[in-house]
Scaffold this active site. Structure first.
Site, short mmCIF file in Angstrom:
data_model
loop_
_atom_site.label_atom_id
_atom_site.label_comp_id
_atom_site.label_asym_id
_atom_site.label_seq_id
_atom_site.Cartn_x
_atom_site.Cartn_y
_atom_site.Cartn_z
N ARG A 120 0.81 -1.24 0.00
CA ARG A 120 0.00 0.00 0.00
C ARG A 120 0.83 1.27 0.00
NH1 ARG A 120 -2.90 -3.07 3.91
NH2 ARG A 120 -4.62 -4.17 2.90
N LYS A 142 2.12 11.24 -11.43
CA LYS A 142 1.22 10.38 -12.20
C LYS A 142 1.96 9.09 -12.52
CE LYS A 142 -2.01 13.38 -14.63
NZ LYS A 142 -2.44 13.86 -15.97
N GLU A 184 7.17 17.65 -25.42
CA GLU A 184 6.61 18.06 -24.12
C GLU A 184 7.22 19.39 -23.67
OE1 GLU A 184 4.06 16.43 -23.02
OE2 GLU A 184 4.32 14.25 -23.07
N LYS A 226 5.94 22.78 -14.65
CA LYS A 226 5.20 21.60 -14.20
C LYS A 226 4.98 21.65 -12.69
CE LYS A 226 3.90 17.04 -14.62
NZ LYS A 226 3.93 15.80 -15.35
N GLU A 236 -5.57 16.88 -10.76
CA GLU A 236 -6.19 17.23 -12.05
C GLU A 236 -7.69 17.48 -11.96
OE1 GLU A 236 -4.37 15.29 -15.51
OE2 GLU A 236 -6.34 15.33 -16.45
N ARG A 240 -4.36 21.28 -14.16
CA ARG A 240 -3.42 20.23 -14.56
C ARG A 240 -3.83 19.59 -15.90
NH1 ARG A 240 -0.12 15.73 -11.00
NH2 ARG A 240 0.99 14.89 -12.81
N ASN A 244 -2.24 18.16 -20.76
CA ASN A 244 -2.58 17.12 -21.73
C ASN A 244 -2.84 17.67 -23.12
OD1 ASN A 244 -2.44 14.91 -19.98
ND2 ASN A 244 -4.42 15.48 -19.09
N HIS A 247 -2.73 15.37 -26.10
CA HIS A 247 -2.64 14.00 -25.62
C HIS A 247 -3.88 13.16 -25.96
CE1 HIS A 247 0.84 15.51 -23.57
NE2 HIS A 247 1.08 14.40 -22.93
N HIS A 251 -2.87 10.00 -27.60
CA HIS A 251 -3.11 8.68 -27.02
C HIS A 251 -3.88 7.79 -27.99
CE1 HIS A 251 -2.57 10.10 -22.54
NE2 HIS A 251 -1.42 9.93 -23.17
N HIS A 264 5.79 8.30 -27.72
CA HIS A 264 4.78 9.13 -27.05
C HIS A 264 4.90 10.60 -27.49
CE1 HIS A 264 2.10 10.64 -23.96
NE2 HIS A 264 3.05 11.45 -23.53
P1 NAD Z 1 10.90 5.51 -22.68
O1 NAD Z 1 10.81 5.40 -21.23
O2 NAD Z 1 10.38 4.39 -23.50
O3 NAD Z 1 12.41 5.80 -23.08
C1 NAD Z 1 12.74 5.95 -24.43
C2 NAD Z 1 13.88 5.01 -24.86
O4 NAD Z 1 15.12 5.56 -24.44
C3 NAD Z 1 13.81 3.63 -24.26
O5 NAD Z 1 14.27 2.70 -25.20
C4 NAD Z 1 14.79 3.72 -23.10
O6 NAD Z 1 15.31 2.49 -22.70
C5 NAD Z 1 15.87 4.59 -23.71
N1 NAD Z 1 16.68 5.34 -22.76
C6 NAD Z 1 16.29 5.92 -21.61
N2 NAD Z 1 17.26 6.69 -21.12
C7 NAD Z 1 18.31 6.58 -21.97
C8 NAD Z 1 19.60 7.17 -22.01
N3 NAD Z 1 19.98 8.07 -21.11
N4 NAD Z 1 20.43 6.82 -23.01
C9 NAD Z 1 20.02 5.95 -23.97
N5 NAD Z 1 18.80 5.39 -24.00
C10 NAD Z 1 17.94 5.71 -23.01
O7 NAD Z 1 10.13 6.81 -23.22
P2 NAD Z 1 9.96 8.28 -22.63
O8 NAD Z 1 9.76 9.14 -23.81
O9 NAD Z 1 11.01 8.62 -21.66
O10 NAD Z 1 8.60 8.18 -21.81
C11 NAD Z 1 7.38 7.92 -22.45
C12 NAD Z 1 6.39 7.42 -21.42
O11 NAD Z 1 6.19 8.41 -20.44
C13 NAD Z 1 5.04 7.08 -21.99
O12 NAD Z 1 4.64 5.83 -21.52
C14 NAD Z 1 4.14 8.17 -21.46
O13 NAD Z 1 2.82 7.74 -21.27
C15 NAD Z 1 4.81 8.50 -20.15
N6 NAD Z 1 4.52 9.84 -19.66
C16 NAD Z 1 4.14 9.97 -18.38
C17 NAD Z 1 3.91 11.22 -17.84
C18 NAD Z 1 3.53 11.37 -16.40
O14 NAD Z 1 3.20 12.48 -15.99
N7 NAD Z 1 3.63 10.33 -15.63
C19 NAD Z 1 4.08 12.36 -18.64
C20 NAD Z 1 4.50 12.20 -19.96
C21 NAD Z 1 4.72 10.93 -20.46
N1 GLY Z 2 1.87 14.77 -18.18
C1 GLY Z 2 0.60 15.22 -17.71
C2 GLY Z 2 0.54 15.42 -16.25
O1 GLY Z 2 1.48 15.16 -15.53
O2 GLY Z 2 -0.46 15.84 -15.76
#
Ligand code: NAD
Ligand code: GLY
Length: 360
Positions: A120, A142, A184, A226, A236, A240, A244, A247, A251, A264
């Protein structure tokens, strides 16, 4: 090194931003209260940065249990999440054990969700290593996994104790991923920071060339935006949602094409141009402003059109969006460069026309 604060009362936490912060025990160790830390990472990031993180933790006498997951958006699933729980239970981790997510947004979102669920809730730290995770996903709490019917549909709000944002990790990031992260970054300029949009227009090439000062500035300014938004509206219920922008359409692209087909950030770029097109058709943006937005995304090497899924498929996928209320779709749209709003668009024909114009 610069530090920002996400102001959430007794759950406030710092974001330390700089080159080399991963190797600075004085920044990390005060936030790890357990003798053992679990590091959730993936097969790409582990060979690059796990040893650096381990050696920082070992300076404080903290032992490391690595959990190395397969790499890719298509692995952001229940099955992969369970691998984390298997490792936590197998190693008899306690509720007080700290979980550290080392990687991009996929690892951060899954590691955070695992931390929210295990017993939890266990303490959790974000160590982002992609531009996208440095500027967005590591901040704000998130966490989620994907479902075949919708992106990030299963998750929790769960804040980290610390974000350790080491911009030197960007040295190894592939160009396509760097560009996806810029999507972003541009978002903050579009939704609430018009001066930053102008700065991006002037400095985009420096970011693409990985100029350290420019990257540090962009990461800091993005995180400051942010942090402000999250402090004002953690769960949100209002502002917040503006984060998006692009998005809902994005999405739909990711789910419709299959996770991992478009990155993404690429899907968000295409989605943002559909949102801009719709804003223009509503009379809120003029054609010159849409062109200005398109030019910046194009210079960043990002898509300026959506995927050709067809209007009906877009609308079906978008009906699962988390902003849907009482069955009515709400979209983030632009009233100006630097001013976004959430709005219902009653005329689905208008949405369809914008999709049609930007996706064929
Ligand atoms: P990712 O996590 O898939 O990373 C992209 C690629 O880069 C992967 O292959 C990873 O292994 C590689 N990588 C990571 N760091 C590296 C480095 N320093 N050197 C070489 N390779 C590296 O993609 P992302 O773009 O980082 O994240 C996308 C995800 O984030 C999506 O799932 C999206 O939904 C999520 N997201 C979440 C939020 C949130 O607020 N939680 C906001 C925006 C996006
Ligand atoms: N990336 C959208 C949020 O964090 O709200």
């Amino acid at each position: 090194m610069q530090t920002l604060q996400v102001a959430l009362g007794d759950r406030s936490y710092p974001i330390h931003i700089g080159a080399g912060v991963l190797g600075m025990p004085e920044l990390l160790l005060p936030h790890v209260r357990s003798r053992k830390a679990v590091v959730v990472t993936n097969t790409t990031v582990a060979p690059l940065y796990l040893d650096r993180l381990r050696s920082t933790l070992e300076k404080g006498g903290i032992s490391v249990l690595p959990v190395i997951l397969p790499d890719g958006e298509q692995f952001k699933t229940w099955e992969t999440l369970n691998l984390i729980f298997d490792a936590l239970l197998g190693a008899r981790c306690e509720r007080s054990t700290t979980l550290i997510a080392l990687g991009g947004g996929v690892i951060g979102d899954m590691g955070g969700f695992a931390a929210a669920c295990y017993q939890r809730g266990m303490p959790f730290i974000q160590v982002p290593t992609t531009l996208l995770s440095l500027v967005d996903s590591s901040v704000g709490g998130k966490t989620a996994i994907n479902h075949p019917l919708g992106k990030n549909m299963i998750g929790a709000f769960y804040q980290p104790k610390l974000v350790l944002a080491d911009i030197s990790t960007l040295d190894t990031l592939p160009d396509r991923e760097l560009k996806a992260g810029l999507s972003e970054v541009i978002k903050y300029g579009l939704i609430r920071d018009p001066e930053f949009f102008v700065w991006l227009e002037a400095n985009l090439e420096k970011l693409l060339e990985r100029d350290r000062n420019a990257l540090a500035y962009a990461v800091h300014r993005s995180c400051a935006n942010k942090a402000d938004v999250v402090a004002a509206d953690e769960r949100e219920s209002g502002e917040r949602a503006l984060l998006n922008l692009g998005h809902t359409f994005g999405h739909a692209i990711e789910t419709g094409l299959g996770y991992g087909e478009w990155l993404h950030g690429e899907a968000v770029a295409g989605g943002t141009l559909i949102a801009a097109e719709l804003s223009c058709r509503l009379g809120w943006l003029n054609a010159g402003q849409v062109e200005r937005i398109e030019r910046l995304f194009a210079r960043a090497g990002l898509p300026v059109r959506g995927a050709a899924l067809g209007v009906a498929r877009y609308l079906d996928l978008m009906s699962h969006d988390k902003k849907v209320q009482d069955g009515r779709l709400r979209l983030v749209l632009l009233q100006d460069i630097g001013r976004a709003v959430v709005s219902e668009v009653a005329d689905s024909g208008l949405i369809g026309a914008a999709i049609e114009a930007r996706c064929t």
